[in-house]
Design a protein around this motif. Structure first.
Motif, PDB file in Angstrom:
ATOM      1  N   ARG A 294       1.901  10.012  30.228  1.00 30.37           N
ATOM      2  CA  ARG A 294       2.607   9.697  28.774  1.00 30.37           C
ATOM      3  C   ARG A 294       1.131   8.835  27.395  1.00 30.37           C
ATOM      4  O   ARG A 294       1.487   9.393  26.721  1.00 30.37           O
ATOM      5  CB  ARG A 294       3.037   8.207  29.636  1.00 30.37           C
ATOM      6  N   ARG A 295      -0.090   9.239  28.890  1.00 35.46           N
ATOM      7  CA  ARG A 295      -0.728   8.674  27.993  1.00 35.46           C
ATOM      8  C   ARG A 295      -1.527   9.776  26.675  1.00 35.46           C
ATOM      9  O   ARG A 295      -1.206   9.544  25.731  1.00 35.46           O
ATOM     10  CB  ARG A 295      -2.086   8.433  28.442  1.00 35.46           C
ATOM     11  N   GLN A 296      -1.291  11.091  27.379  1.00 38.95           N
ATOM     12  CA  GLN A 296      -2.019  12.587  26.715  1.00 38.95           C
ATOM     13  C   GLN A 296      -0.627  12.817  25.514  1.00 38.95           C
ATOM     14  O   GLN A 296      -1.417  13.134  24.407  1.00 38.95           O
ATOM     15  CB  GLN A 296      -1.802  13.400  27.668  1.00 38.95           C
ATOM     16  N   GLU A 309       2.905  13.807   6.694  1.00 34.77           N
ATOM     17  CA  GLU A 309       2.947  12.886   7.161  1.00 34.77           C
ATOM     18  C   GLU A 309       1.805  12.705   9.139  1.00 34.77           C
ATOM     19  O   GLU A 309       3.089  13.194   9.587  1.00 34.77           O
ATOM     20  CB  GLU A 309       3.785  11.785   6.966  1.00 34.77           C
ATOM     21  N   MET A 310       1.615  11.503   9.435  1.00 35.77           N
ATOM     22  CA  MET A 310       1.620  11.577  10.758  1.00 35.77           C
ATOM     23  C   MET A 310       2.393  10.755  11.675  1.00 35.77           C
ATOM     24  O   MET A 310       2.879   9.877  10.763  1.00 35.77           O
ATOM     25  CB  MET A 310       0.039  11.051  11.061  1.00 35.77           C
ATOM     26  N   GLU A 311       3.167  11.270  12.879  1.00 41.24           N
ATOM     27  CA  GLU A 311       3.675  10.345  13.381  1.00 41.24           C
ATOM     28  C   GLU A 311       3.476  10.420  14.812  1.00 41.24           C
ATOM     29  O   GLU A 311       3.518  11.676  15.874  1.00 41.24           O
ATOM     30  CB  GLU A 311       5.259  11.198  13.695  1.00 41.24           C
ATOM     31  N   LYS A 312       3.300   9.256  15.776  1.00 45.87           N
ATOM     32  CA  LYS A 312       3.510   8.674  16.838  1.00 45.87           C
ATOM     33  C   LYS A 312       4.216   9.014  17.923  1.00 45.87           C
ATOM     34  O   LYS A 312       5.534   8.087  17.579  1.00 45.87           O
ATOM     35  CB  LYS A 312       2.112   7.799  17.409  1.00 45.87           C
ATOM     36  N   VAL A 313       4.411  10.029  18.486  1.00 40.04           N
ATOM     37  CA  VAL A 313       5.173  10.147  19.830  1.00 40.04           C
ATOM     38  C   VAL A 313       5.611   9.347  21.322  1.00 40.04           C
ATOM     39  O   VAL A 313       4.102  10.006  20.954  1.00 40.04           O
ATOM     40  CB  VAL A 313       5.899  11.279  19.375  1.00 40.04           C
ATOM     41  N   THR A 314       6.491   8.784  21.675  1.00 38.24           N
ATOM     42  CA  THR A 314       5.887   8.423  23.330  1.00 38.24           C
ATOM     43  C   THR A 314       7.248   8.335  24.378  1.00 38.24           C
ATOM     44  O   THR A 314       7.850   8.987  23.705  1.00 38.24           O
ATOM     45  CB  THR A 314       5.768   6.426  23.220  1.00 38.24           C
ATOM     46  N   ALA A 315       6.457   8.307  25.209  1.00 38.30           N
ATOM     47  CA  ALA A 315       7.527   8.732  25.886  1.00 38.30           C
ATOM     48  C   ALA A 315       7.230   7.709  27.117  1.00 38.30           C
ATOM     49  O   ALA A 315       6.476   6.613  27.720  1.00 38.30           O
ATOM     50  CB  ALA A 315       7.170   9.952  26.749  1.00 38.30           C
ATOM     51  N   SER A 316       8.765   7.755  27.948  1.00 36.92           N
ATOM     52  CA  SER A 316       8.829   6.114  29.500  1.00 36.92           C
ATOM     53  C   SER A 316       9.746   7.338  30.445  1.00 36.92           C
ATOM     54  O   SER A 316       9.634   8.268  30.229  1.00 36.92           O
ATOM     55  CB  SER A 316      10.088   5.716  28.819  1.00 36.92           C
ATOM     56  N   CYS A 317       9.096   6.537  31.412  1.00 40.17           N
ATOM     57  CA  CYS A 317       9.360   7.551  32.780  1.00 40.17           C
ATOM     58  C   CYS A 317       9.512   6.278  33.941  1.00 40.17           C
ATOM     59  O   CYS A 317       8.877   5.129  34.076  1.00 40.17           O
ATOM     60  CB  CYS A 317       7.419   7.866  33.202  1.00 40.17           C
ATOM     61  N   TYR A 341      15.239   3.541  33.047  1.00 40.70           N
ATOM     62  CA  TYR A 341      16.494   2.867  32.036  1.00 40.70           C
ATOM     63  C   TYR A 341      15.596   1.554  32.155  1.00 40.70           C
ATOM     64  O   TYR A 341      15.560   0.525  30.476  1.00 40.70           O
ATOM     65  CB  TYR A 341      17.837   2.341  33.045  1.00 40.70           C
ATOM     66  N   HIS A 342      14.476   0.737  32.960  1.00 41.63           N
ATOM     67  CA  HIS A 342      14.198  -0.196  32.885  1.00 41.63           C
ATOM     68  C   HIS A 342      13.099   0.177  32.433  1.00 41.63           C
ATOM     69  O   HIS A 342      12.780  -1.655  30.973  1.00 41.63           O
ATOM     70  CB  HIS A 342      13.661  -1.211  34.559  1.00 41.63           C
ATOM     71  N   ALA A 343      12.552   0.611  32.757  1.00 44.66           N
ATOM     72  CA  ALA A 343      11.237   0.913  30.920  1.00 44.66           C
ATOM     73  C   ALA A 343      11.883   0.886  29.990  1.00 44.66           C
ATOM     74  O   ALA A 343      11.206   0.251  28.922  1.00 44.66           O
ATOM     75  CB  ALA A 343      10.453   2.495  31.575  1.00 44.66           C
ATOM     76  N   LYS A 344      12.891   1.656  29.660  1.00 44.17           N
ATOM     77  CA  LYS A 344      13.340   1.186  28.155  1.00 44.17           C
ATOM     78  C   LYS A 344      13.757   0.312  28.135  1.00 44.17           C
ATOM     79  O   LYS A 344      13.316  -0.340  27.326  1.00 44.17           O
ATOM     80  CB  LYS A 344      14.591   2.339  28.253  1.00 44.17           C
ATOM     81  N   ALA A 345      14.139  -0.276  28.480  1.00 45.25           N
ATOM     82  CA  ALA A 345      14.843  -2.187  28.265  1.00 45.25           C
ATOM     83  C   ALA A 345      12.999  -3.045  28.500  1.00 45.25           C
ATOM     84  O   ALA A 345      13.149  -3.970  27.252  1.00 45.25           O
ATOM     85  CB  ALA A 345      15.783  -2.211  29.661  1.00 45.25           C
ATOM     86  N   ILE A 346      12.160  -2.642  28.784  1.00 44.06           N
ATOM     87  CA  ILE A 346      11.080  -3.410  28.394  1.00 44.06           C
ATOM     88  C   ILE A 346       9.537  -3.258  27.575  1.00 44.06           C
ATOM     89  O   ILE A 346       9.343  -3.802  27.499  1.00 44.06           O
ATOM     90  CB  ILE A 346       9.941  -3.392  30.347  1.00 44.06           C
ATOM     91  N   GLY A 347      10.653  -2.715  26.817  1.00 45.59           N
ATOM     92  CA  GLY A 347       9.328  -1.939  25.720  1.00 45.59           C
ATOM     93  C   GLY A 347       9.009  -0.522  25.305  1.00 45.59           C
ATOM     94  O   GLY A 347       8.346  -0.117  24.103  1.00 45.59           O
ATOM     95  N   LYS A 348       9.664   0.619  26.724  1.00 50.24           N
ATOM     96  CA  LYS A 348       9.407   2.070  26.209  1.00 50.24           C
ATOM     97  C   LYS A 348       7.516   2.146  26.100  1.00 50.24           C
ATOM     98  O   LYS A 348       6.888   1.133  26.882  1.00 50.24           O
ATOM     99  CB  LYS A 348      10.302   2.669  25.073  1.00 50.24           C
ATOM    100  N   ASN A 349       7.608   3.227  26.975  1.00 46.44           N
ATOM    101  CA  ASN A 349       6.291   3.899  26.388  1.00 46.44           C
ATOM    102  C   ASN A 349       5.237   3.124  27.449  1.00 46.44           C
ATOM    103  O   ASN A 349       3.979   2.719  27.543  1.00 46.44           O
ATOM    104  CB  ASN A 349       5.613   3.356  25.475  1.00 46.44           C
ATOM    105  N   ILE A 350       6.100   3.591  29.159  1.00 48.75           N
ATOM    106  CA  ILE A 350       4.997   2.591  30.416  1.00 48.75           C
ATOM    107  C   ILE A 350       6.247   3.275  31.442  1.00 48.75           C
ATOM    108  O   ILE A 350       7.489   4.406  31.528  1.00 48.75           O
ATOM    109  CB  ILE A 350       6.039   1.537  30.484  1.00 48.75           C
ATOM    110  N   VAL A 351       5.486   3.166  32.749  1.00 50.22           N
ATOM    111  CA  VAL A 351       5.834   4.561  34.098  1.00 50.22           C
ATOM    112  C   VAL A 351       6.369   3.126  34.642  1.00 50.22           C
ATOM    113  O   VAL A 351       5.549   1.981  35.253  1.00 50.22           O
ATOM    114  CB  VAL A 351       4.895   4.707  33.688  1.00 50.22           C
TER     115      VAL A 351
END
Length: 371
Positions: A294-296, A309-317, A341-351
């Motif tokens: 996720r951090r990489q 233009e620069m764009e940052k992308v994140t992932a949830s796990c 689904y819970h990771a998405k619900a609490i703001g994404k970008n988290i494991v």
């Protein structure tokens, strides 16, 4: 799938070893049959009356040599090497010498030697072997029939040419078989690989996941299921197009490959969803692997469009573990999906682990930071 766990990886190695052993036994039986036929032809040849003692000595020496090869192959579990091949050729030539030279029928065994060698080597090596046989056989025939004015030269020439023809045909057949085998392996590899990312596809995952669960049962270990989803991927795809969407998927798959072990199995589960099967690892460490991935991705700055233009992308796990969370591997996959689904619900970008469902983001991050 009702399958004996011992038939997974552990049994596969045993099965491979038994197959090799059977092939070695077949070759050894083949060698002793050749020796038996050679002995019969030598003893019944017209020259046995003249060279009887020498023939018996030669047969005894060949029998001892064949016995040594048999013991070596059975003890080491290996087929005889190329150096032994040339000793075989010399042994057959010696028996031809004592059984009439050009009049001996033992030359046919050279074809079997070429066959055995040619099916596992390329054209150049097989033709070199044919050349060695031709030279040795021709010299032997000339020497033993030196005083015979009736030596049939055309018969010797035809046999020498046949050695090369057999070597070429066998090498050609071997080449075609290998080429077909490579094509079949390539098709099999493509059938289980996602074309865009190079990761395993869903079809392969559905086959492999039960085997991995059976392996965990057989070894009393665990299997971690890490399920990833690229955050806001649909919006990214709609804004920048499928070309950049595909580049993002390829980038994320490369990051996954850099962060996992060779024994781990990363899968493109579907669309922007990815899944990793990690065996023999504590769930806390597995979570750190997911967080590293996720951090990489979070560190990457993707250049988009003509304006660069620069764009940052994140992932949830989401993570679940077999058999800790369930003895049913399909339920474990669903649990990993619920954690995602819970990771998405609490703001994404988290494991998030399955045990952490219901906790808020701050609490999960605090525990992660403490580790």
């Amino acid at each position: 799938m009702s399958r004996n766990p011992e038939k997974i990886d552990i049994h596969r190695n045993t099965e491979s070893s038994s197959t090799v052993y059977v092939s070695i036994v077949i070759i050894l039986v083949y060698r002793w049959l050749i020796f038996l036929f050679s002995a019969i032809l030598c003893i019944t040849s017209v020259s046995f009356a003249e060279y009887g003692y020498a023939v018996l000595e030669s047969l005894a020496a060949v029998a001892v040599y064949n016995g040594a090869v048999t013991v070596y192959c059975l003890n080491n579990g290996k087929k005889f090497t190329g150096s032994l091949l040339y000793i075989d050729i010399v042994a057959i030539t010696l028996l031809i010498f004592f059984s009439g030279g050009i009049n001996s029928d033992l030359y046919i065994f050279f074809y079997f030697v070429l066959g055995l060698y040619g099916i596992s080597n390329n054209l150049t090596k097989t033709m070199k072997t044919a050349a060695f046989i031709t030279v040795l056989y021709s010299v032997t025939c000339f020497y033993i029939n030196l005083t015979d004015p009736h030596i049939i030269y055309y018969r010797l020439i035809i046999r020498d040419l046949l050695f090369f023809m057999v070597a070429y045909v066998i090498s050609r057949l071997n080449y075609e078989v290998r080429k077909y085998d490579e094509m079949r392996k390539k098709e099999f590899r493509l059938a289980r690989t996602d074309k865009l990312t190079g990761l395993a596809n869903r079809h392969y995952f559905d086959q492999k996941v039960r085997e991995e669960a059976a392996y965990a049962d057989a070894t009393n270990s665990v299997l971690n299921i890490l399920m990833f989803d690229l955050d806001n991927f649909k919006g990214f795809n709609d804004s920048y197009g499928h070309v950049f969407g595909d580049k993002l998927l390829k980038l994320f798959s490369d990051i996954i490959m850099q962060c996992v072990r060779k024994s781990d199995i990363p899968v493109r589960y579907g669309g922007e969803e990815f899944l990793i099967m990690i065996r023999d690892m504590d769930i806390v460490i597995a979570k750190s692997v997911g967080d590293r991935i996720r951090r990489q991705l979070e560190k990457q700055c993707i250049r988009l469009g003509q304006q660069m233009e620069m764009e940052k992308v994140t992932a949830s796990c989401g993570i679940a573990q077999y058999p800790t969370h369930s003895r049913n591997i399909r339920e474990v996959i669903e649990m990993a999906d619920k954690a995602l689904y819970h990771a998405k619900a609490i703001g994404k970008n988290i494991v998030v682990c399955y045990d952490e469902i219901g906790k808020d983001r701050a609490e999960i991050e605090q525990v992660q930071a403490a580790r």
